[in-house]
Every structure is written in C-alpha cells, then in structure tokens.
Design an enzyme around this catalytic site. Structure first.
Site, PDB file in Angstrom:
ATOM      1  N   SER A  42       0.802  -1.224   0.000  1.00 21.66           N
ATOM      2  CA  SER A  42       0.000   0.000   0.000  1.00 21.66           C
ATOM      3  C   SER A  42       0.836   1.276   0.000  1.00 21.66           C
ATOM      4  O   SER A  42       0.319   2.355  -0.298  1.00 21.66           O
ATOM      5  CB  SER A  42      -0.956   0.009   1.196  1.00 21.66           C
ATOM      6  OG  SER A  42      -0.240   0.161   2.411  1.00 21.66           O
ATOM      7  N   LYS A 119       0.863   4.468   7.009  1.00 21.99           N
ATOM      8  CA  LYS A 119       0.366   5.278   5.907  1.00 21.99           C
ATOM      9  C   LYS A 119       1.010   6.659   5.990  1.00 21.99           C
ATOM     10  O   LYS A 119       1.720   6.988   6.935  1.00 21.99           O
ATOM     11  CB  LYS A 119      -1.160   5.436   5.979  1.00 21.99           C
ATOM     12  CG  LYS A 119      -1.959   4.149   6.041  1.00 21.99           C
ATOM     13  CD  LYS A 119      -1.987   3.380   4.739  1.00 21.99           C
ATOM     14  CE  LYS A 119      -2.811   2.104   4.876  1.00 21.99           C
ATOM     15  NZ  LYS A 119      -2.753   1.288   3.642  1.00 21.99           N
TER      16      LYS A 119
END
Length: 278
Positions: A42, A119
């Site tokens: 990701s 993230k």
C-alpha cells in the site's frame, strides 16, 4: 558447593539474565523504537514489501498505543497495546506529546481492529480532503503533480504472505514486468513524494472529508491499492484516526528483503539498507 547446587545456581542466573534482557527490550520498545515489517504494497514505491524499519515512538509522545503488541498467529498469541495499557485508552492527551506534520509516514493502531497500519499523513484536524479524478485536493486546492515515469516490478509472489502486485498494464504472467505510472506529489507544506496509479476506480473520486478535531486523515502512496481514510471506519476501513492511536514516525528503512524469508540472503535489497524515507 555440590555439583547439583552449582547447576541450579547456573540455571537461576541464566533465567535472571533472560528476564532482565526481556525487561530492557520491553522498555526500549515501549519508549523509543518499535520494529516494523512492511507486509503489503500500500505504500509502494516509498516502502516495499519486506522492508524493515524502526518506528520512532518519541516523535509524537506517548499514549496507550505506545505499549507493545505481541502477535504470533502460528501459536495463537494476539496481545494488543490495549491489553497492556488499556487503562489509558480514551484520552487524547499524550505524554510529551507533539503534533505530527503533514506528509509524515506514520504507524498507527487501527481504530477498530487494533492492528498496526503504516500510511502517509495527508489531513490535519480541520482540513477538507477530497479526491477528484485521482488528484488530491486539500482545502479545495489541488496538490502539485509532476510526472515520475514508470514504476516497474516483476510479477511474482511477494513477502511471507505471497501477495501478487496489481498492474496498470493489465494481467501479466509470472516473471513479466508489472507496470504502474508514477507521479510526484507535493503537499502544501512542501513534502514531496512518489505516488502510483493502477487505474480508474471509485477511490479516485470521493466526497469531501472534513477532519475532526484531534483526528487525522491517512492515505497510502500506492493510491489504488490502499485501504485508508477514504474508507469509512470499520473492521475493513480506516476512517479518521484519533490522536491517541498514533504509535510513531517512520524515518528510515534499516533492512530489506524481497524474498519470503529474511534468511534468503540472495533476495536482500542492499540498495535499500539505511535508506531515508521521504
């Protein structure tokens, strides 16, 4: 002293040494740095599957989420930070706390599952965040984008989970080039980083997310292959992340392996050892 007494004394000394070592390691991990393996794609191409890094826990101060988690699925161990320090959960106050900066790469506890996620911090409290046509808008202004060429990787099983990458050039066979277009995105504070595109999908166009007080909005750099704050907070989605769930900041890759095991030295990515993150 008898031989048996000497053996018992030796065993006791060994046990004491091990206990002290575990206590020191626990304090170090709780207060300073937490090891973190990158399990998914990701955050490509900033972070690759198999990258190993230490998370700086001093960066944002301490909350219940600073306590260690111990998860070993193979033997059924699943102990979260809330099991150790749940008494402190629910407080937005952080000991020696400081605010994260937009663009930081942050490890945080998933607000629902308690799993550690990593993230990039995109939205601060009070910000309005929206995706339009795959372009990020912050407070109604599009971020600056520059062409970054292509990100090319081999279509093969990656990491211990054996994940296959998604490709912009469609379904390709094992061993073929898996291609994604790359752009460089500059956030309002000047942070510049690479983002990847796979194709047009629902997450490329969203409504406006207004970030609540004491919460943050996160996105993965591999935009079309990231479950992040664009998905409502559920067991699958992330939603807004409360300040108390921040664990720390990732600054540098320490070690990296492209194989299914870190022991497979022929798969080590030596060019990523001690690589600073942007």
């Amino acid at each position: 002293m008898s031989e048996s007494t000497g053996v018992l004394a030796g065993i006791a000394e060994t046990v004491k040494t091990v206990v002290y070592a575990l206590l020191i390691a626990g304090v170090f991990r709780t207060l300073f740095f937490q090891p973190f393996w990158i399990p998914s794609g990701s955050m490509k191409d900033t972070l690759l599957i198999g990258d190993f890094l230490f998370v700086n826990k001093m960066a944002y101060g301490y909350s219940y989420a600073s306590c260690p988690s111990i998860r070993i699925p193979a033997i059924g161990i699943d102990i979260g930070a809330d099991d150790f320090c749940g008494v402190f959960e629910g407080s937005e106050e952080r000991l020696f706390g400081s605010d994260p900066e937009r663009g930081d790469i942050v490890v945080f506890r998933h607000p629902v599952t308690g799993r550690d996620f990593i993230k990039r911090l995109i939205g601060l409290p009070g910000d309005r965040i929206q995706m339009k046509g795959g372009v990020l808008y912050i407070n109604d202004e599009a971020v600056k984008l520059e062409d970054g060429g292509q990100f090319v990787e081999t279509m093969e099983y990656q990491g211990p989970q054996g994940l296959l990458p998604r490709c912009e050039n469609g379904a390709v066979g094992q061993g073929a080039d898996c291609i994604k277009s790359r752009q460089y995105e500059t956030l309002p504070n000047g942070t510049r980083h690479a983002i990847l595109n796979i194709g047009t999908q629902q997450s490329d166009n969203t409504g406006v997310f207004t970030v609540p007080e004491d919460e943050f909005f996160f996105m993965g750099d591999n935009r079309d292959n990231s479950t992040d704050s664009r998905v409502a907070q559920t067991a699958r989605g992330v939603g807004f992340v409360p300040r108390e769930d921040l664990v720390g900041r990732a600054d540098r890759v320490i070690f990296s392996s492209a194989g299914r095991s870190m022991l497979a030295f022929w798969t080590w990515r030596s060019d990523r050892f001690f690589k600073a993150l942007e």
